[in-house]
Design a protein around this motif. Structure first.
Motif, PDB file in Angstrom:
ATOM      1  N   ALA A 196       0.817  -1.222   0.000  1.00  0.00           N
ATOM      2  CA  ALA A 196       0.000   0.000   0.000  1.00  0.00           C
ATOM      3  C   ALA A 196       0.844   1.263   0.000  1.00  0.00           C
ATOM      4  CB  ALA A 196      -0.947  -0.010   1.199  1.00  0.00           C
ATOM      5  N   TYR A 197       1.995   1.241   0.673  1.00  0.00           N
ATOM      6  CA  TYR A 197       2.793   2.450   0.820  1.00  0.00           C
ATOM      7  C   TYR A 197       3.960   2.540  -0.156  1.00  0.00           C
ATOM      8  CZ  TYR A 197       0.178   2.858   5.174  1.00  0.00           C
ATOM      9  OH  TYR A 197      -0.838   2.952   6.101  1.00  0.00           O
ATOM     10  N   ILE A 198       4.306   1.447  -0.827  1.00  0.00           N
ATOM     11  CA  ILE A 198       5.542   1.482  -1.618  1.00  0.00           C
ATOM     12  C   ILE A 198       5.355   1.179  -3.096  1.00  0.00           C
ATOM     13  CG2 ILE A 198       7.002   0.920   0.369  1.00  0.00           C
ATOM     14  CD1 ILE A 198       7.194  -1.944  -0.692  1.00  0.00           C
ATOM     15  N   ALA A 199       4.252   0.550  -3.495  1.00  0.00           N
ATOM     16  CA  ALA A 199       4.108   0.130  -4.892  1.00  0.00           C
ATOM     17  C   ALA A 199       3.754   1.306  -5.794  1.00  0.00           C
ATOM     18  CB  ALA A 199       3.054  -0.964  -5.010  1.00  0.00           C
ATOM     19  N   ASP A 200       4.449   1.392  -6.920  1.00  0.00           N
ATOM     20  CA  ASP A 200       4.110   2.392  -7.935  1.00  0.00           C
ATOM     21  C   ASP A 200       2.906   1.950  -8.748  1.00  0.00           C
ATOM     22  OD1 ASP A 200       6.437   4.149  -7.458  1.00  0.00           O
ATOM     23  OD2 ASP A 200       7.580   2.428  -8.171  1.00  0.00           O
ATOM     24  N   GLN A 201       2.793   0.638  -8.936  1.00  0.00           N
ATOM     25  CA  GLN A 201       1.677   0.065  -9.683  1.00  0.00           C
ATOM     26  C   GLN A 201       1.151  -1.148  -8.913  1.00  0.00           C
ATOM     27  OE1 GLN A 201       0.365   0.874 -12.920  1.00  0.00           O
ATOM     28  NE2 GLN A 201       1.580   2.749 -12.877  1.00  0.00           N
TER      29      GLN A 201
END
Length: 288
Positions: A196-201
């Motif tokens: 939730a906090y780190i994925a770009d996609q």
């Protein structure tokens, strides 16, 4: 920067189609692959790493089929499988040197890199202890370190936070966030908070299909109007649970506050709620 292109990839096991007609293009950045256990995530990860061959379709790295690249592709790749093998009588230090040798890394480079990674994953003080004495979370951190030994430009992580406590999970997310600036990272998990906090996609997988892709804001927008909150008598909870997907409940004296995922208003006094990534994930997995 490297690019992976997956075109109409399928993988069949006897009478089961584990991955069905997956087509995606992956560039640099962090991709969070979300899906329930059995959705086909691990099979897809293993095909991306060249461990499994697709029944149908192609996987290309910079427009070249990965099975034609051989050692060149392996040099680009770091992989943490869901259950990585280790030798219990090896210390963490010896194990990482062993893995470095298997990856044909120069000895001096490996020595410095291993010390750097042990510090990164918080195991410098335990590096001479045998792996069989490590907790599950500590072993997973060793696994993360071995995946990073060759400073890979493509990093594939399959359920990497399994066994990590909350503090370790935060440490891991920070590591991956910093690594994602200049490489391609694919992180497969069924734990929404991991990405939730780190994925770009975000990629959502169900029954072997990629059913939704996009930035978090787009994923949330698509589920807008399908999340509700209401307070009901405790006796009504079982009935509502059979009819709807309940993402959260909290007891309040003789009543229960519910968070419900539904395309339609579940109760007369239900009010719209702000959508979270977990809500949107449940909407796609349970409601579509």
């Amino acid at each position: 920067m490297h690019e992976l292109e997956i075109t109409q990839v399928c993988k069949a096991y006897k009478n089961k189609m584990a991955v069905q007609d997956v087509s995606i293009r992956l560039e640099h950045g962090i991709y969070g692959l979300l899906g329930e256990n059995g959705a086909g995530k691990t099979t897809l990860m293993r095909m991306l790493c060249g461990i499994l061959k697709p029944t149908q379709g192609n996987i290309l790295c910079d427009s070249i089929p990965i099975h034609q690249m051989g050692g060149e592709y392996r040099r680009l790749l770091g992989y943490l499988p869901q259950d990585f093998g280790y030798y219990g009588d090896f210390s963490a230090l010896r194990f990482l040197h062993y893995m470095a040798a298997l990856k044909a890394l120069p000895e001096e480079y490996a020595k410095d890199r291993i010390e750097e990674l042990l510090e990164m994953v918080g195991l410098s003080h335990e590096k001479k202890h045998k792996l069989k004495t490590f907790s599950g979370g500590m072993l997973q951190r060793v696994g993360i370190a071995q995946a990073l030994l060759n400073d890979p430009e493509i990093l594939v992580l399959d359920e990497p936070t399994s066994g990590l406590d909350p503090a370790e999970r935060v440490r891991f997310r920070n590591i991956i966030s910093s690594l994602g600036k200049n490489r391609l990272i694919i992180l497969s998990t069924h734990i929404v908070s991991d990405v939730a906090y780190i994925a770009d996609q975000i990629l959502i997988m169900k029954d072997g299909h990629i059913i939704r892709t996009g930035e978090e804001s787009c994923i949330l927008e698509s589920a807008s109007g399908c999340v509700w909150k209401c307070v009901v008598p405790e006796k009504d909870v079982d009935t509502l649970n059979r009819q709807y997907t309940i993402s959260n409940l909290r007891h309040q004296a003789d009543q229960v506050e519910l968070r419900i995922i539904s395309k339609t208003k579940p109760t007369a006094d239900a009010e719209p709620a702000e959508v979270t990534l977990e809500d949107a994930y449940l909407f796609y997995i349970k409601e579509l």
